[in-house]
Write a protein that holds these residues in place. Structure first.
Motif, PDB file in Angstrom:
ATOM      1  N   UNK A   1      52.692  51.031   7.213  1.00 35.39           N
ATOM      2  CA  UNK A   1      51.587  50.447   7.959  1.00 35.39           C
ATOM      3  C   UNK A   1      51.158  51.383   9.083  1.00 35.39           C
ATOM      4  N   UNK A   2      49.854  51.582   9.210  1.00 37.23           N
ATOM      5  CA  UNK A   2      49.280  52.434  10.254  1.00 37.23           C
ATOM      6  C   UNK A   2      48.392  51.565  11.130  1.00 37.23           C
ATOM      7  N   UNK A   3      48.637  51.599  12.436  1.00 40.80           N
ATOM      8  CA  UNK A   3      47.852  50.806  13.377  1.00 40.80           C
ATOM      9  C   UNK A   3      46.858  51.703  14.117  1.00 40.80           C
ATOM     10  N   UNK A   4      45.615  51.272  14.146  1.00 38.00           N
ATOM     11  CA  UNK A   4      44.561  52.025  14.830  1.00 38.00           C
ATOM     12  C   UNK A   4      44.048  51.168  15.990  1.00 38.00           C
ATOM     13  N   UNK A   5      44.095  51.711  17.204  1.00 34.30           N
ATOM     14  CA  UNK A   5      43.641  50.989  18.394  1.00 34.30           C
ATOM     15  C   UNK A   5      42.408  51.661  18.975  1.00 34.30           C
ATOM     16  N   UNK A   6      41.356  50.890  19.147  1.00 37.89           N
ATOM     17  CA  UNK A   6      40.125  51.397  19.748  1.00 37.89           C
ATOM     18  C   UNK A   6      40.148  51.096  21.244  1.00 37.89           C
ATOM     19  N   UNK A   7      39.870  52.102  22.050  1.00 40.01           N
ATOM     20  CA  UNK A   7      39.834  51.915  23.490  1.00 40.01           C
ATOM     21  C   UNK A   7      38.658  51.022  23.895  1.00 40.01           C
ATOM     22  N   UNK A   8      38.774  50.360  25.046  1.00 40.41           N
ATOM     23  CA  UNK A   8      37.689  49.508  25.532  1.00 40.41           C
ATOM     24  C   UNK A   8      36.430  50.326  25.783  1.00 40.41           C
ATOM     25  N   UNK A   9      35.301  49.810  25.325  1.00 40.05           N
ATOM     26  CA  UNK A   9      34.031  50.510  25.439  1.00 40.05           C
ATOM     27  C   UNK A   9      33.182  49.901  26.551  1.00 40.05           C
ATOM     28  N   UNK A  10      32.426  50.762  27.261  1.00 36.48           N
ATOM     29  CA  UNK A  10      31.590  50.303  28.371  1.00 36.48           C
ATOM     30  C   UNK A  10      30.251  49.750  27.901  1.00 36.48           C
ATOM     31  N   UNK A  11      29.833  50.104  26.692  1.00 33.78           N
ATOM     32  CA  UNK A  11      28.570  49.582  26.174  1.00 33.78           C
ATOM     33  C   UNK A  11      28.647  49.486  24.664  1.00 33.78           C
ATOM     34  N   UNK A  12      27.840  48.595  24.113  1.00 33.68           N
ATOM     35  CA  UNK A  12      27.825  48.380  22.669  1.00 33.68           C
ATOM     36  C   UNK A  12      26.799  49.304  22.013  1.00 33.68           C
ATOM     37  N   UNK A  13      27.079  49.786  20.813  1.00 29.84           N
ATOM     38  CA  UNK A  13      26.105  50.642  20.116  1.00 29.84           C
ATOM     39  C   UNK A  13      24.915  49.818  19.641  1.00 29.84           C
ATOM     40  N   UNK A  14      23.784  50.456  19.384  1.00 35.10           N
ATOM     41  CA  UNK A  14      22.612  49.722  18.890  1.00 35.10           C
ATOM     42  C   UNK A  14      22.924  48.982  17.600  1.00 35.10           C
ATOM     43  N   UNK A  15      22.545  47.712  17.559  1.00 31.27           N
ATOM     44  CA  UNK A  15      22.726  46.867  16.376  1.00 31.27           C
ATOM     45  C   UNK A  15      24.187  46.783  15.937  1.00 31.27           C
ATOM     46  N   UNK A  16      25.116  47.070  16.849  1.00 31.84           N
ATOM     47  CA  UNK A  16      26.553  47.004  16.551  1.00 31.84           C
ATOM     48  C   UNK A  16      26.947  47.873  15.355  1.00 31.84           C
ATOM     49  N   UNK A  17      26.236  48.979  15.171  1.00 36.08           N
ATOM     50  CA  UNK A  17      26.534  49.899  14.083  1.00 36.08           C
ATOM     51  C   UNK A  17      27.345  51.076  14.616  1.00 36.08           C
ATOM     52  N   UNK A  18      28.463  51.382  13.962  1.00 40.67           N
ATOM     53  CA  UNK A  18      29.331  52.486  14.383  1.00 40.67           C
ATOM     54  C   UNK A  18      29.292  53.602  13.346  1.00 40.67           C
ATOM     55  N   UNK A  19      29.186  54.830  13.819  1.00 41.00           N
ATOM     56  CA  UNK A  19      29.125  55.986  12.930  1.00 41.00           C
ATOM     57  C   UNK A  19      30.466  56.699  12.798  1.00 41.00           C
ATOM     58  N   UNK A  20      31.505  56.179  13.439  1.00 42.22           N
ATOM     59  CA  UNK A  20      32.810  56.828  13.370  1.00 42.22           C
ATOM     60  C   UNK A  20      33.403  56.722  11.957  1.00 42.22           C
ATOM     61  N   UNK A  21      34.181  57.736  11.602  1.00 46.02           N
ATOM     62  CA  UNK A  21      34.826  57.773  10.279  1.00 46.02           C
ATOM     63  C   UNK A  21      36.287  58.179  10.442  1.00 46.02           C
ATOM     64  N   UNK A  22      37.102  57.769   9.471  1.00 49.32           N
ATOM     65  CA  UNK A  22      38.502  58.177   9.408  1.00 49.32           C
ATOM     66  C   UNK A  22      38.756  58.878   8.081  1.00 49.32           C
ATOM     67  N   UNK A  23      39.578  59.915   8.126  1.00 52.30           N
ATOM     68  CA  UNK A  23      39.957  60.671   6.937  1.00 52.30           C
ATOM     69  C   UNK A  23      41.465  60.596   6.781  1.00 52.30           C
ATOM     70  N   UNK A  24      41.909  60.176   5.589  1.00 50.87           N
ATOM     71  CA  UNK A  24      43.334  60.091   5.298  1.00 50.87           C
ATOM     72  C   UNK A  24      43.667  61.116   4.225  1.00 50.87           C
ATOM     73  N   UNK A  25      44.513  62.046   4.559  1.00 53.67           N
ATOM     74  CA  UNK A  25      44.954  63.080   3.623  1.00 53.67           C
ATOM     75  C   UNK A  25      46.366  62.753   3.150  1.00 53.67           C
ATOM     76  N   UNK A  26      46.652  63.033   1.900  1.00 49.56           N
ATOM     77  CA  UNK A  26      47.999  62.829   1.357  1.00 49.56           C
ATOM     78  C   UNK A  26      48.335  63.957   0.392  1.00 49.56           C
ATOM     79  N   UNK A  27      49.616  64.308   0.372  1.00 49.44           N
ATOM     80  CA  UNK A  27      50.073  65.396  -0.496  1.00 49.44           C
ATOM     81  C   UNK A  27      51.550  65.205  -0.809  1.00 49.44           C
TER      82      UNK A  27
END
Length: 240
Positions: free
Chosen positions: A66-92
């Motif tokens: 299990x991997x836990x991801x914590x987002x820090x508190x944000x000072x403002x909300x993005x337009x239309x609550x849309x987030x452009x952030x992405x995560x990449x998981x590599x495995x080998x």
């Protein structure tokens, strides 16, 4: 669930409950579908915004992590609550017996035909307190108007007929007409109370004069007293 050559990933997107200036966490599960040691590493396009624990490690054959991801508190909300952030998981594939401390960037180098699985997960914001729908048939502003009428009827000495008339008028009138009626009746109540206070003061003066007067002057003051009382009774009858 996302299925790769080495691991399965669940869920397929990271959902965070978004609330200004508050941290939010979500987790994902990495399952090893092979009989080998699989090393993984988690990357993000916005590393200062997220904390990933663990951000790298080893999943033993046939087990999960299990991997836990914590987002820090944000000072403002993005337009239309849309987030452009992405995560990449590599495995080998890692050497047998590899531990979390043994995972290095070299394991994920594409050299000598080494296979590296990569999965991209997007971030989704979910409102922490979504607005509740307004029940059908509810009357907007009904409670405040009723409360105002009840308070007015308790704080004044006007007949109950005035309060009942006010309630009936509000039920049949539009909000603007009801508030206009409330304002007018409130003014009339204040005027009646002021007049009542004034009459009481005059009656008190008359009573004092009667006590000071002699027997011959009582008749004239008594007539004045009767006249004042008559005015008061007539005024109140007119209001009802």
């Amino acid at each position: 669930m996302t299925t790769g050559e080495f691991i399965n990933i669940y869920p397929t997107e990271l959902k965070f409950q978004f609330e200004l200036r508050k941290q939010s966490s979500c987790s994902m599960q990495l399952s090893n579908k092979t009989d080998q040691y699989i090393a993984f590493k988690v990357k993000t396009t916005n590393p200062k915004k997220y904390c990933v624990r663990p951000n790298a490690g080893v999943v033993l054959p046939g087990s999960s992590c299990n991997v836990t991801v914590t987002m820090q508190g944000q000072k403002e909300a993005p337009p239309d609550m849309q987030c452009k952030d992405k995560f990449l998981i590599q495995s080998a594939i890692a050497p047998t017996g590899t531990t979390n401390k043994d995972v290095t960037p070299e394991i994920f180098n594409r050299e000598d035909g080494k296979v590296i699985d990569e999965f991209k997960l997007r971030v989704v914001y979910v409102p922490a307190n979504p607005p509740s729908p307004v029940p059908e048939g509810s009357e907007e502003g009904g409670s405040p108007r009723t409360s105002l009428t009840e308070d007015d009827s308790k704080s004044t000495s006007l007949p109950e007929a005035v309060s009942r008339s006010l309630e009936e008028s509000k039920a049949k009138s539009s909000p603007s007409e009801a508030w206009s009626l409330i304002s007018r009746l409130t003014d009339e109540k204040a005027s009646a109370l002021q007049q009542n206070q004034k009459l009481r003061q005059e009656l008190e003066l008359v009573r004092k004069e009667i006590n000071k007067s002699n027997a011959g002057g009582v008749s004239m003051l008594f007539v004045v007293l009767i006249g004042v009382i008559g005015l008061l009774v007539g005024y109140l009858i007119k209001k009802t």
